[in-house]
Design a protein around this motif. Structure first.
Motif, PDB file in Angstrom:
ATOM      1  N   UNK A  22       0.805  -1.218   0.000  1.00 52.29           N
ATOM      2  CA  UNK A  22       0.000   0.000   0.000  1.00 52.29           C
ATOM      3  C   UNK A  22       0.839   1.269   0.000  1.00 52.29           C
ATOM      4  N   UNK A  23       2.016   1.203   0.611  1.00 51.20           N
ATOM      5  CA  UNK A  23       2.857   2.385   0.776  1.00 51.20           C
ATOM      6  C   UNK A  23       4.233   2.119   0.178  1.00 51.20           C
ATOM      7  N   UNK A  24       4.759   3.122  -0.492  1.00 51.35           N
ATOM      8  CA  UNK A  24       6.117   3.066  -0.997  1.00 51.35           C
ATOM      9  C   UNK A  24       6.825   4.340  -0.607  1.00 51.35           C
ATOM     10  N   UNK A  53      12.678   4.006  -5.610  1.00 48.90           N
ATOM     11  CA  UNK A  53      11.378   3.696  -5.033  1.00 48.90           C
ATOM     12  C   UNK A  53      11.516   2.366  -4.309  1.00 48.90           C
ATOM     13  N   UNK A  54      11.072   2.331  -3.067  1.00 46.57           N
ATOM     14  CA  UNK A  54      11.121   1.130  -2.235  1.00 46.57           C
ATOM     15  C   UNK A  54       9.725   0.822  -1.719  1.00 46.57           C
ATOM     16  N   UNK A  55       9.453  -0.461  -1.494  1.00 45.72           N
ATOM     17  CA  UNK A  55       8.226  -0.855  -0.825  1.00 45.72           C
ATOM     18  C   UNK A  55       8.312  -0.481   0.646  1.00 45.72           C
ATOM     19  N   UNK A  56       7.201  -0.501   1.335  1.00 46.19           N
ATOM     20  CA  UNK A  56       7.162  -0.129   2.752  1.00 46.19           C
ATOM     21  C   UNK A  56       8.131  -0.946   3.591  1.00 46.19           C
ATOM     22  N   UNK A  81       2.740   7.252  -1.839  1.00 44.04           N
ATOM     23  CA  UNK A  81       4.166   7.522  -1.692  1.00 44.04           C
ATOM     24  C   UNK A  81       4.465   8.518  -0.577  1.00 44.04           C
ATOM     25  N   UNK A  82       5.625   8.309   0.009  1.00 43.53           N
ATOM     26  CA  UNK A  82       6.193   9.252   0.969  1.00 43.53           C
ATOM     27  C   UNK A  82       7.639   9.453   0.565  1.00 43.53           C
ATOM     28  N   UNK A  83       8.192  10.607   0.855  1.00 43.64           N
ATOM     29  CA  UNK A  83       9.581  10.883   0.541  1.00 43.64           C
ATOM     30  C   UNK A  83      10.422  10.841   1.791  1.00 43.64           C
ATOM     31  N   UNK A  84      11.608  10.308   1.684  1.00 41.47           N
ATOM     32  CA  UNK A  84      12.561  10.282   2.801  1.00 41.47           C
ATOM     33  C   UNK A  84      13.724  11.166   2.445  1.00 41.47           C
ATOM     34  N   UNK A  85      14.225  11.871   3.427  1.00 39.35           N
ATOM     35  CA  UNK A  85      15.338  12.787   3.177  1.00 39.35           C
ATOM     36  C   UNK A  85      16.578  12.311   3.903  1.00 39.35           C
TER      37      UNK A  85
END
Length: 85
Positions: A22-24, A53-56, A81-85
Motif C-alpha cells: 500500500x505504501x512506498x 522507489x522502495x516498498x514499505x 508515496x512518501x519521501x525520505x530525506x
C-alpha cells in the motif's frame, strides 16, 4: 471527551509488514549506495542524481535518474508515496 493514552506495541514482523503493498517511499540516492540496494545495477556515474522507489518493507522497486518516474511507477503499482530525506 475523555482521552486515554494507548500503548500499542508491534512485533518486528508486524512492523516490517506495515503498509506492505500500500505504501512506498522515494528517496534520493548517491551512486555509491546503489550496489547495496540494487546489486544488479551497473556502475553509475557519480555525477547523476538518482532516485529510488522502495516498498514499505524496504524492498527495492525502481532506480532511476528521473524523480518523476518513481511517482509514475508507484501510481502504476497503486502505492501511496512518501519521501525520505
Amino acid at each position: 471527551m475523555l482521552m486515554r493514552e494507548v500503548n500499542a506495541r508491534l512485533t518486528q514482523s508486524e512492523l516490517a509488514h506495515l503498509g506492505a503493498g500500500e505504501v512506498g517511499y522515494i528517496r534520493k540516492m548517491r551512486s555509491e549506495e546503489v550496489s547495496r540496494c540494487f546489486p544488479e545495477a551497473p556502475d553509475i556515474d557519480p555525477s547523476l542524481d538518482l532516485w529510488a522507489l522502495f516498498g514499505a518493507d524496504g524492498t527495492p522497486i525502481l532506480l532511476t535518474d528521473n524523480r518523476s518516474s518513481t511517482f509514475y511507477k508507484a501510481a502504476e503499482d497503486e502505492l501511496k508515496t512518501v519521501s525520505l530525506h
